[in-house]
Design a protein around this motif. Sequence first.
Motif, PDB file in Angstrom:
ATOM      1  N   ARG A  78       0.861  -1.185   0.000  1.00 35.99           N
ATOM      2  CA  ARG A  78       0.000   0.000   0.000  1.00 35.99           C
ATOM      3  C   ARG A  78       0.894   1.231   0.000  1.00 35.99           C
ATOM      4  NH1 ARG A  78      -1.655   1.600   5.451  1.00 35.99           N
ATOM      5  NH2 ARG A  78      -3.782   1.821   4.695  1.00 35.99           N
ATOM      6  N   THR A  79       0.376   2.362  -0.506  1.00 37.47           N
ATOM      7  CA  THR A  79       1.237   3.537  -0.594  1.00 37.47           C
ATOM      8  C   THR A  79       0.451   4.839  -0.638  1.00 37.47           C
ATOM      9  OG1 THR A  79       3.122   4.505  -1.780  1.00 37.47           O
ATOM     10  CG2 THR A  79       1.357   3.559  -3.135  1.00 37.47           C
ATOM     11  N   VAL A  80       1.092   5.895  -0.147  1.00 34.73           N
ATOM     12  CA  VAL A  80       0.576   7.262  -0.306  1.00 34.73           C
ATOM     13  C   VAL A  80       1.312   7.997  -1.427  1.00 34.73           C
ATOM     14  CG1 VAL A  80      -0.211   7.533   2.075  1.00 34.73           C
ATOM     15  CG2 VAL A  80       2.161   8.082   1.493  1.00 34.73           C
ATOM     16  N   PHE A  81       2.325   7.367  -2.022  1.00 38.18           N
ATOM     17  CA  PHE A  81       3.142   7.998  -3.060  1.00 38.18           C
ATOM     18  C   PHE A  81       2.418   7.975  -4.407  1.00 38.18           C
ATOM     19  CE2 PHE A  81       6.256   7.509   0.149  1.00 38.18           C
ATOM     20  CZ  PHE A  81       7.399   8.231  -0.177  1.00 38.18           C
ATOM     21  N   TYR A  82       2.244   9.164  -5.002  1.00 38.14           N
ATOM     22  CA  TYR A  82       1.617   9.279  -6.327  1.00 38.14           C
ATOM     23  C   TYR A  82       2.682   9.058  -7.392  1.00 38.14           C
ATOM     24  CZ  TYR A  82      -0.759  11.258 -10.373  1.00 38.14           C
ATOM     25  OH  TYR A  82      -1.319  11.426 -11.613  1.00 38.14           O
ATOM     26  N   PRO A  83       2.405   8.196  -8.406  1.00 39.27           N
ATOM     27  CA  PRO A  83       3.373   7.966  -9.473  1.00 39.27           C
ATOM     28  C   PRO A  83       3.218   8.976 -10.598  1.00 39.27           C
ATOM     29  CG  PRO A  83       1.536   6.465  -9.744  1.00 39.27           C
ATOM     30  CD  PRO A  83       1.253   7.270  -8.507  1.00 39.27           C
ATOM     31  N   ASN A  84       4.321   9.303 -11.231  1.00 36.86           N
ATOM     32  CA  ASN A  84       4.328  10.230 -12.363  1.00 36.86           C
ATOM     33  C   ASN A  84       3.273   9.839 -13.398  1.00 36.86           C
ATOM     34  OD1 ASN A  84       4.932  11.810 -14.590  1.00 36.86           O
ATOM     35  ND2 ASN A  84       7.138  11.527 -14.423  1.00 36.86           N
ATOM     36  N   THR A 116       8.189  12.386  -4.037  1.00 43.77           N
ATOM     37  CA  THR A 116       9.443  12.042  -3.377  1.00 43.77           C
ATOM     38  C   THR A 116       9.161  11.905  -1.888  1.00 43.77           C
ATOM     39  OG1 THR A 116      10.012  14.388  -3.159  1.00 43.77           O
ATOM     40  CG2 THR A 116      10.831  13.232  -5.103  1.00 43.77           C
ATOM     41  N   GLY A 117      10.124  11.330  -1.153  1.00 43.34           N
ATOM     42  CA  GLY A 117       9.894  11.148   0.272  1.00 43.34           C
ATOM     43  C   GLY A 117      10.860  10.153   0.866  1.00 43.34           C
ATOM     44  N   VAL A 118      10.394   9.393   1.845  1.00 46.32           N
ATOM     45  CA  VAL A 118      11.278   8.463   2.546  1.00 46.32           C
ATOM     46  C   VAL A 118      10.498   7.240   2.996  1.00 46.32           C
ATOM     47  CG1 VAL A 118      10.895   9.565   4.799  1.00 46.32           C
ATOM     48  CG2 VAL A 118      13.024   8.306   4.384  1.00 46.32           C
ATOM     49  N   LEU A 119      11.173   6.091   2.980  1.00 49.15           N
ATOM     50  CA  LEU A 119      10.658   4.860   3.572  1.00 49.15           C
ATOM     51  C   LEU A 119      11.506   4.566   4.802  1.00 49.15           C
ATOM     52  CD1 LEU A 119      10.199   2.560   0.426  1.00 49.15           C
ATOM     53  CD2 LEU A 119       8.580   4.186   1.404  1.00 49.15           C
ATOM     54  N   ARG A 120      10.912   4.594   5.992  1.00 53.45           N
ATOM     55  CA  ARG A 120      11.634   4.325   7.235  1.00 53.45           C
ATOM     56  C   ARG A 120      11.342   2.903   7.701  1.00 53.45           C
ATOM     57  NH1 ARG A 120       9.914   9.767   7.893  1.00 53.45           N
ATOM     58  NH2 ARG A 120      11.698  11.199   8.090  1.00 53.45           N
ATOM     59  N   HIS A 121      12.376   2.242   8.181  1.00 48.42           N
ATOM     60  CA  HIS A 121      12.202   0.882   8.708  1.00 48.42           C
ATOM     61  C   HIS A 121      13.131   0.704   9.904  1.00 48.42           C
ATOM     62  CE1 HIS A 121      15.952  -0.368   6.614  1.00 48.42           C
ATOM     63  NE2 HIS A 121      15.532   0.456   5.674  1.00 48.42           N
ATOM     64  N   ARG A 148      15.750   7.037   1.037  1.00 50.69           N
ATOM     65  CA  ARG A 148      15.222   8.224   0.389  1.00 50.69           C
ATOM     66  C   ARG A 148      14.640   7.841  -0.961  1.00 50.69           C
ATOM     67  NH1 ARG A 148      13.014  12.918   1.591  1.00 50.69           N
ATOM     68  NH2 ARG A 148      12.950  14.215  -0.267  1.00 50.69           N
ATOM     69  N   ILE A 149      13.395   8.261  -1.229  1.00 48.10           N
ATOM     70  CA  ILE A 149      12.726   7.997  -2.506  1.00 48.10           C
ATOM     71  C   ILE A 149      12.811   9.265  -3.351  1.00 48.10           C
ATOM     72  CG2 ILE A 149      10.564   7.346  -3.632  1.00 48.10           C
ATOM     73  CD1 ILE A 149      11.924   5.119  -1.998  1.00 48.10           C
ATOM     74  N   VAL A 150      13.454   9.143  -4.516  1.00 46.63           N
ATOM     75  CA  VAL A 150      13.709  10.321  -5.354  1.00 46.63           C
ATOM     76  C   VAL A 150      12.701  10.463  -6.493  1.00 46.63           C
ATOM     77  CG1 VAL A 150      16.152  10.353  -4.792  1.00 46.63           C
ATOM     78  CG2 VAL A 150      15.374   9.029  -6.775  1.00 46.63           C
ATOM     79  N   ASP A 151      11.871   9.452  -6.703  1.00 42.90           N
ATOM     80  CA  ASP A 151      10.822   9.527  -7.722  1.00 42.90           C
ATOM     81  C   ASP A 151       9.871   8.365  -7.498  1.00 42.90           C
ATOM     82  OD1 ASP A 151       9.365  10.426  -9.880  1.00 42.90           O
ATOM     83  OD2 ASP A 151      10.808   9.808 -11.408  1.00 42.90           O
ATOM     84  N   GLU A 175      17.142   6.521  -3.967  1.00 41.33           N
ATOM     85  CA  GLU A 175      18.326   7.250  -4.375  1.00 41.33           C
ATOM     86  C   GLU A 175      19.442   6.253  -4.712  1.00 41.33           C
ATOM     87  OE1 GLU A 175      19.680   9.796  -1.301  1.00 41.33           O
ATOM     88  OE2 GLU A 175      19.835   8.222   0.216  1.00 41.33           O
ATOM     89  N   PRO A 176      20.299   6.606  -5.655  1.00 45.10           N
ATOM     90  CA  PRO A 176      21.352   5.676  -6.070  1.00 45.10           C
ATOM     91  C   PRO A 176      22.231   5.244  -4.897  1.00 45.10           C
ATOM     92  CG  PRO A 176      21.178   7.500  -7.606  1.00 45.10           C
ATOM     93  CD  PRO A 176      20.302   7.846  -6.446  1.00 45.10           C
ATOM     94  N   GLY A 177      22.528   3.950  -4.852  1.00 45.46           N
ATOM     95  CA  GLY A 177      23.427   3.427  -3.830  1.00 45.46           C
ATOM     96  C   GLY A 177      22.788   3.120  -2.497  1.00 45.46           C
ATOM     97  N   ALA A 178      21.493   3.349  -2.362  1.00 53.34           N
ATOM     98  CA  ALA A 178      20.820   3.114  -1.091  1.00 53.34           C
ATOM     99  C   ALA A 178      20.723   1.618  -0.788  1.00 53.34           C
ATOM    100  CB  ALA A 178      19.422   3.733  -1.113  1.00 53.34           C
ATOM    101  N   ALA A 179      20.856   1.265   0.485  1.00 56.69           N
ATOM    102  CA  ALA A 179      20.623  -0.107   0.921  1.00 56.69           C
ATOM    103  C   ALA A 179      19.115  -0.321   1.012  1.00 56.69           C
ATOM    104  CB  ALA A 179      21.288  -0.346   2.273  1.00 56.69           C
ATOM    105  N   LEU A 180      18.616  -1.312   0.287  1.00 56.60           N
ATOM    106  CA  LEU A 180      17.168  -1.482   0.162  1.00 56.60           C
ATOM    107  C   LEU A 180      16.642  -2.523   1.141  1.00 56.60           C
ATOM    108  CD1 LEU A 180      16.841  -1.431  -3.733  1.00 56.60           C
ATOM    109  CD2 LEU A 180      16.955   0.478  -2.113  1.00 56.60           C
TER     110      LEU A 180
END
Length: 235
Positions: free
Chosen positions: A30-36, A44-49, A55-58, A73-78
């Motif tokens: 589920r999500t509150v993020f609207y896609p292009n 944009t925003g953030v996923l905290r765990h 960091r979500i860049v798009d 964001e590039p290089g982020a640990a997922l």
Amino acid sequence: MQLIFREDAYAKSCSAVVASVDERGIRLDRTVFYPNGGGQPGDTGVLRHADGAVRIVDTVKGDGIDDVVHVPEPGAALPAPGTPVEAEIDWDRRHRHMRMHTALHLVCAVLPGASITGAQVGAERSRVDFNLPTGALDKDDIAAALNALIAADTPVGFLWITDDELDANPELIRTLTVKPPRGYGRVRLVDIAGVDRQPCGGTHVARLGEIGMLDVLKIENKGKQNRRVVVALRD
């Protein structure tokens, strides 16, 4: 995937679970993020765990109408599939997009009968293109009409109609190049009572007064009969 923004554009965050991760990005249950899409940029925003944050860049559309991909964001640990997360959008940016997207509906309303050939929502300025002859638009008149509608503070709502109902009312479709998604049984309409009603899946403010005053920055000729109206929020 449950698309919370579709029913509640004011939801800033939600609890979710990572459904999958691949080279395109992160999918949640589920999500509150609207896609292009529809001229409106992805959130944009953030996923905290429990082990950190991403960091979500798009945010982009995936393979189906309800498939949303969160681009890290590039290089982020997922986070791995199954990880609980708190998904939070950059609210100030989203809210400006909501104000701007609703404002573009008003531009359509003050130019009845003009077909839309393109649009782009931005946080600072936005534009909508129309199939109109040269000399048909006056930016001062358009600005006055827009701000009069905003001052009236009409509620902004939405409703769903079936594909068959849309077929029976083709005048609802104002766009020439982009058509509403079909084959899913229903289509979402943005409904500004007595002002504008057309298919749109974007996020919008609840009342026109929330847009704030607008300036029409310029009107450009973009072809033999293509006119671009560029608007900006005053604040």
